[in-house]
Design an enzyme around this catalytic site. Structure first.
Site, PDB file in Angstrom:
ATOM      1  N   ASP A  15       2.106 -24.463   8.666  1.00  0.00           N
ATOM      2  CA  ASP A  15       3.095 -24.145   7.620  1.00  0.00           C
ATOM      3  C   ASP A  15       2.934 -22.682   7.187  1.00  0.00           C
ATOM      4  O   ASP A  15       2.577 -22.408   6.049  1.00  0.00           O
ATOM      5  CB  ASP A  15       2.951 -25.101   6.420  1.00  0.00           C
ATOM      6  CG  ASP A  15       1.559 -25.069   5.775  1.00  0.00           C
ATOM      7  OD1 ASP A  15       0.595 -24.596   6.428  1.00  0.00           O
ATOM      8  OD2 ASP A  15       1.433 -25.506   4.610  1.00  0.00           O
ATOM      9  N   HIS A 251      -8.946 -20.412   5.333  1.00  0.00           N
ATOM     10  CA  HIS A 251      -9.079 -21.853   5.606  1.00  0.00           C
ATOM     11  C   HIS A 251      -8.692 -22.206   7.047  1.00  0.00           C
ATOM     12  O   HIS A 251      -9.456 -22.819   7.794  1.00  0.00           O
ATOM     13  CB  HIS A 251      -8.183 -22.663   4.668  1.00  0.00           C
ATOM     14  CG  HIS A 251      -8.431 -22.444   3.212  1.00  0.00           C
ATOM     15  ND1 HIS A 251      -9.529 -22.931   2.555  1.00  0.00           N
ATOM     16  CD2 HIS A 251      -7.702 -21.797   2.269  1.00  0.00           C
ATOM     17  CE1 HIS A 251      -9.467 -22.618   1.273  1.00  0.00           C
ATOM     18  NE2 HIS A 251      -8.370 -21.917   1.083  1.00  0.00           N
TER      19      HIS A 251
END
Ligand code: BDR
Ligand code: CA
Length: 341
Positions: A15, A251
């Site tokens: 995303d 991340h």
């Protein structure tokens, strides 16, 4: 580089997303990885935005892989939508989307779940599915074709928070963003009979990319280093405001590093379930003690063991990312104080 093995074929579900863009750069450049396809999903921004970003990044990074648009909402549609503009900006790229050259690239006509199934069925036992976003596309792929579970090589996730090293959730005290954005999908993915490794906040928040390191990217790899410096300004402001770390957490890139350097991570085995009700909704809970073996009614009973990352060599993660900006494969990034396993 540590890889002598043939490059590992990967489908990337994403995303984009600032840290997603960093992960995609690794997938584009690392000689140990063979990116076959990209699928997009809601999460850091609506799927129209994340798909536009993925298409533009594919061109910018010199890739030629299909990009299929996926779900724009969770399995259980929500009446209220929330996008983390304070983290990724309205454009998903820290306000840096206009820095990317315009692209004529169009999305693949297939929905994301279909592209995932087609790629896995075409290469049984070979594909690693790297998912760094809400898990709606993976759940839909499993629903349409449960047989992919025994044909995938490995599922590597960035997701979850298991309460280790003083880290909790990042959306609620116990829930991480990729999980709480579709907890029903995440529970399906963790309980399916395929091998899952999850790289959660417990380890991604042990890896700080300091500002000086990001600044050093400027002028490297043509416009790419400048792009990363620019798009990480908004993201770093968010993390500096929240945790005063003088940098950011990469991340999603950490999940990609797991694919090329699994030895940099410590794993813990046991079935994982996702809380679906009440104030713990979105919490990931692993029964690593095997308590379900003595409890016939345990929610973990009958679920396959999965692997949760519980420790990380932070310097190795930074090095794997930074090496991709160097002509010399031996170059390493400066050490950062406070690293722990
Ligand atoms: C995850 O949520 C998104 O904001 C990031 O891209 C990452 O995948 C971190 O919780
Ligand atoms: Ca992401």
């Amino acid at each position: 580089m540590s890889q002598a093995l043939p490059p590992r074929p990967v489908i990337f579900d994403t995303d984009p997303g600032i840290d997603d863009a960093m992960a995609l750069w690794m997938l584009a450049r690392h000689p140990g990885l063979d990116l076959r396809a990209i699928t997009t999903v809601h999460g850091n921004a609506p799927v129209g935005t994340t798909t536009r970003n993925a298409l533009a990044l594919v061109d910018f990074f010199g890739l030629d892989v299909p990009v299929a648009a996926g779900a724009d909402d969770a399995l259980l549609p929500r009446t209220e939508r929330f996008f983390p503009t304070q983290v990724h900006h309205e454009d998903g790229l820290g306000g840096g989307a206009p820095l990317l050259p315009a692209t004529r690239r169009q999305p693949d006509p297939r929905p994301a779940w279909q592209l995932i199934c087609d790629e896995i069925n075409a290469a049984p036992g070979e594909i690693t599915l790297v998912a760094v976003a809400p898990l709606t596309n993976l759940a839909l792929a499993l629903r349409h074709d449960p047989g992919i579970a025994r044909k995938v090589r490995e599922v590597v996730l960035m997701g979850g928070a298991f309460g280790l090293h003083g880290h909790g959730g990042n959306v609620t005290p116990v829930a991480e963003a990729n999980i709480i954005n579709d907890p029903e999908a995440a529970d399906l993915v963790f309980t399916a009979s395929w091998p899952v490794v999850t790289v959660g906040l417990d380890v991604t928040q042990q890896v700080v990319m300091p500002e000086a390191l990001l600044q050093s990217l400027q002028g490297r790899r043509g416009p790419v280093g400048d792009f990363f410096w620019q798009i990480t300004r908004h993201y770093q402001r968010y993390y500096d405001g929240r945790d005063a770390i003088g940098g950011l957490y990469a991340h999603d890139a950490s999940a990609v590093v797991y694919c090329v350097a699994p030895e940099a991570f410590q794993l813990r085995r046991g079935p994982v379930r996702v809380a679906l009700e009440g104030i713990a909704r979105g919490q990931t809970i692993q029964d690593h003690l095997g308590l379900h073996e003595d409890s016939p009614a345990s929610p973990w009973r009958g679920c396959p063991d999965q692997q949760v990352c519980v420790g990380v060599d932070a310097q190795r993660v930074r090095d794997e990312f930074m090496q991709l900006f160097d002509d010399s494969s031996q170059a390493a990034s400066p050490a950062v104080s406070g690293d722990s396993q």
